[in-house]
Design a protein around this motif. Structure first.
Motif, PDB file in Angstrom:
ATOM      1  N   SER A 264       1.296 -10.967  -4.544  1.00 27.20           N
ATOM      2  CA  SER A 264       0.552 -11.421  -3.375  1.00 27.20           C
ATOM      3  C   SER A 264       0.373 -10.319  -2.338  1.00 27.20           C
ATOM      4  O   SER A 264      -0.513 -10.427  -1.484  1.00 27.20           O
ATOM      5  CB  SER A 264       1.262 -12.609  -2.738  1.00 27.20           C
ATOM      6  OG  SER A 264       2.512 -12.219  -2.201  1.00 27.20           O
ATOM      7  N   SER A 265       1.190  -9.282  -2.383  1.00 27.59           N
ATOM      8  CA  SER A 265       1.086  -8.191  -1.401  1.00 27.59           C
ATOM      9  C   SER A 265       0.890  -6.837  -2.075  1.00 27.59           C
ATOM     10  O   SER A 265       1.318  -5.799  -1.564  1.00 27.59           O
ATOM     11  CB  SER A 265       2.336  -8.160  -0.509  1.00 27.59           C
ATOM     12  OG  SER A 265       2.371  -9.267   0.341  1.00 27.59           O
ATOM     13  N   ARG A 266       0.247  -6.878  -3.216  1.00 25.88           N
ATOM     14  CA  ARG A 266       0.057  -5.637  -3.985  1.00 25.88           C
ATOM     15  C   ARG A 266      -0.708  -4.585  -3.193  1.00 25.88           C
ATOM     16  O   ARG A 266      -0.469  -3.384  -3.340  1.00 25.88           O
ATOM     17  CB  ARG A 266      -0.683  -5.973  -5.283  1.00 25.88           C
ATOM     18  CG  ARG A 266      -0.822  -4.797  -6.251  1.00 25.88           C
ATOM     19  CD  ARG A 266      -1.390  -5.299  -7.559  1.00 25.88           C
ATOM     20  NE  ARG A 266      -0.464  -6.180  -8.243  1.00 25.88           N
ATOM     21  CZ  ARG A 266      -0.828  -7.247  -8.956  1.00 25.88           C
ATOM     22  NH1 ARG A 266      -2.112  -7.595  -9.014  1.00 25.88           N
ATOM     23  NH2 ARG A 266       0.078  -7.981  -9.574  1.00 25.88           N
ATOM     24  N   HIS A 267      -1.620  -5.017  -2.337  1.00 25.72           N
ATOM     25  CA  HIS A 267      -2.452  -4.067  -1.593  1.00 25.72           C
ATOM     26  C   HIS A 267      -2.089  -4.021  -0.109  1.00 25.72           C
ATOM     27  O   HIS A 267      -2.850  -3.484   0.699  1.00 25.72           O
ATOM     28  CB  HIS A 267      -3.926  -4.422  -1.770  1.00 25.72           C
ATOM     29  CG  HIS A 267      -4.357  -4.457  -3.210  1.00 25.72           C
ATOM     30  ND1 HIS A 267      -4.364  -3.343  -4.014  1.00 25.72           N
ATOM     31  CD2 HIS A 267      -4.766  -5.509  -3.988  1.00 25.72           C
ATOM     32  CE1 HIS A 267      -4.778  -3.688  -5.231  1.00 25.72           C
ATOM     33  NE2 HIS A 267      -5.025  -4.986  -5.237  1.00 25.72           N
ATOM     34  N   GLY A 268      -0.956  -4.586   0.247  1.00 27.14           N
ATOM     35  CA  GLY A 268      -0.521  -4.560   1.631  1.00 27.14           C
ATOM     36  C   GLY A 268       0.870  -3.962   1.760  1.00 27.14           C
ATOM     37  O   GLY A 268       1.524  -3.633   0.764  1.00 27.14           O
ATOM     38  N   THR A 269       1.336  -3.821   2.979  1.00 28.39           N
ATOM     39  CA  THR A 269       2.669  -3.266   3.229  1.00 28.39           C
ATOM     40  C   THR A 269       3.730  -4.295   2.851  1.00 28.39           C
ATOM     41  O   THR A 269       3.655  -5.463   3.236  1.00 28.39           O
ATOM     42  CB  THR A 269       2.828  -2.880   4.709  1.00 28.39           C
ATOM     43  OG1 THR A 269       1.857  -1.879   5.030  1.00 28.39           O
ATOM     44  CG2 THR A 269       4.207  -2.343   4.992  1.00 28.39           C
ATOM     45  N   HIS A 270       4.734  -3.836   2.094  1.00 26.02           N
ATOM     46  CA  HIS A 270       5.751  -4.739   1.570  1.00 26.02           C
ATOM     47  C   HIS A 270       7.120  -4.075   1.693  1.00 26.02           C
ATOM     48  O   HIS A 270       7.340  -2.972   1.196  1.00 26.02           O
ATOM     49  CB  HIS A 270       5.466  -5.066   0.101  1.00 26.02           C
ATOM     50  CG  HIS A 270       6.178  -6.284  -0.408  1.00 26.02           C
ATOM     51  ND1 HIS A 270       5.828  -6.917  -1.572  1.00 26.02           N
ATOM     52  CD2 HIS A 270       7.235  -6.993   0.094  1.00 26.02           C
ATOM     53  CE1 HIS A 270       6.619  -7.953  -1.766  1.00 26.02           C
ATOM     54  NE2 HIS A 270       7.497  -8.011  -0.762  1.00 26.02           N
ATOM     55  N   VAL A 271       8.055  -4.780   2.369  1.00 22.42           N
ATOM     56  CA  VAL A 271       9.442  -4.338   2.513  1.00 22.42           C
ATOM     57  C   VAL A 271      10.317  -5.268   1.678  1.00 22.42           C
ATOM     58  O   VAL A 271      10.243  -6.489   1.827  1.00 22.42           O
ATOM     59  CB  VAL A 271       9.894  -4.382   3.984  1.00 22.42           C
ATOM     60  CG1 VAL A 271      11.362  -3.979   4.122  1.00 22.42           C
ATOM     61  CG2 VAL A 271       9.005  -3.488   4.843  1.00 22.42           C
TER      62      VAL A 271
END
Length: 368
Positions: A264-271
């Motif tokens: 779901s966050s492949r193209h966004g910032t993910h911590v």
């Protein structure tokens, strides 16, 4: 070949240990659900633990800066309710609306503790209300700063020093805690942790559990008082995911959940945060996953899915390294017995992130 009695017992014990975190992963699925006083409550994605429901009152322990609960009120129940969220963002607001979009009356009730928010809400008998708790601007893409911390354990009586130090930085929005809040994970210790947090910290603390939490009834008390050990939330365009690695492995249920959050966050910032790191950066202490194949597979997956930052605890020191190119930090400076002669002492990380920039900076902040 027939097994002798000792062999049978050994085989059964081994089978029971193949999924040591399975029960915790299953309990996670029930977090945020409760009934009482004519009200049925479900917190979406289990992002808050229900600490009490009685006629006219609900108390939640938030484990994310933003969450939504659905409240279904019996036709015969009182409509005047007090909604209290402990461990909330200091500027959190409550919006209550019916399924058709009609807004319900909400009145803030002042509280002396910054991270405890209470509202008086007029619910509708026989109707379902959506209760959305969030600070202003939570859905913007503005960069922000949070603190990363882990491993308080037996230093619980001294944790106020850490809260006093981070209080000097008003830009910090919340603490992301990578496990081992207390020494034994008992109900008494966890309640003391929460009381000291509310008394000393100006910002909330969102956690996953560590191996020390499992010492008490396989973390049953943690689940009841804090919430899920595996969850994911979004704040100002950045996804935060915490997973339970306290046994040096991830349960298959958690693996499946993690796959969804990563996609779901492949193209966004993910911590991504967990207690036991997949790989010990020193490699001599057994401080990582027990299975090297699982460790390599997990790190590879995080890299392929574009994770921007990984945070760990368990090792009582500070390390900066990379996981297959992903910036990685161990920040186990909450006060537990430190590594001998490392000279680091108690500390936390001040981490700057942004929805469009990824990791901007992670700075070591010494407390001792």
């Amino acid at each position: 070949m027939r097994l002798g009695s000792v062999g049978v017992v050994s085989a059964l014990l081994l089978a029971g240990c193949l999924r040591p975190a399975e029960n915790r992963a299953m309990r996670d699925l029930k977090v945020g659900q409760a009934e009482g006083g004519g009200l049925s409550l479900v917190v979406e994605d289990g992002l808050a633990a229900v600490r009490g429901v009685e006629s006219g009152g609900v108390t939640l322990w938030g484990n994310a800066p933003v969450f939504t609960a659905r409240a279904t009120l019996d036709a015969s129940a009182t409509t005047n309710w007090l909604i209290t969220v402990r461990n909330a963002m200091p500027d959190a607001q409550l919006v209550a609306e019916l399924e058709d979009g009609e807004l319900l009356a909400v009145e803030p009730v002042p509280h002396s503790i910054r991270t405890v928010k209470t509202w008086r809400v007029q619910l509708r008998a026989g109707a379902v209300a959506k209760l959305h708790v969030a600070p202003p601007g939570w859905d913007s893409a503005e960069p922000f700063r949070f603190a990363a911390l882990a491993d308080v354990q037996e230093a619980l009586p001294r944790v106020g020093d850490i809260y006093a130090r981070l209080s000097k930085d008003p830009t910090l929005r919340f603490i992301l805690f990578s496990g081992d809040l207390t020494e034994n994970g008992t109900r008494e210790q966890l309640l003391e942790f929460q009381e000291r947090l509310e008394a000393g910290s100006p910002i909330p603390l969102y956690a996953t559990l560590g191996n020390h939490e499992t010492f008490s009834k396989d973390a049953e008390e943690y689940t009841a008082l804090v919430g899920r050990g595996n969850q994911s939330f979004i704040f100002q365009g950045v996804r935060f995911t915490v997973v339970d690695s306290s046994n040096g492995t991830l349960d298959p249920i958690v693996e499946e959940q993690l796959d969804g959050w990563l996609a779901s966050s492949r193209h966004g910032t993910h911590v991504v945060s967990m207690h036991v790191p997949p790989q010990d950066p020193v490699g001599l202490r057994g401080g990582g996953f027990a299975n090297r194949g699982e460790s390599a597979s997990l790190v590879g997956k995080l890299a392929r899915e574009g994770v921007d930052l990984t945070l760990y605890g368990h090792i009582h020191s500070y390390y900066s390294f990379t996981n297959a190119g992903i910036p990685a930090f161990i920040s186990g400076g909450g006060g537990a017995i430190p590594e001998t002669f490392d000279g680091v002492g108690r500390h936390y990380l001040a981490v700057d992130v942004g929805a469009n920039e990824g990791l901007r900076e992670a700075a070591l902040v010494r407390v001792d």
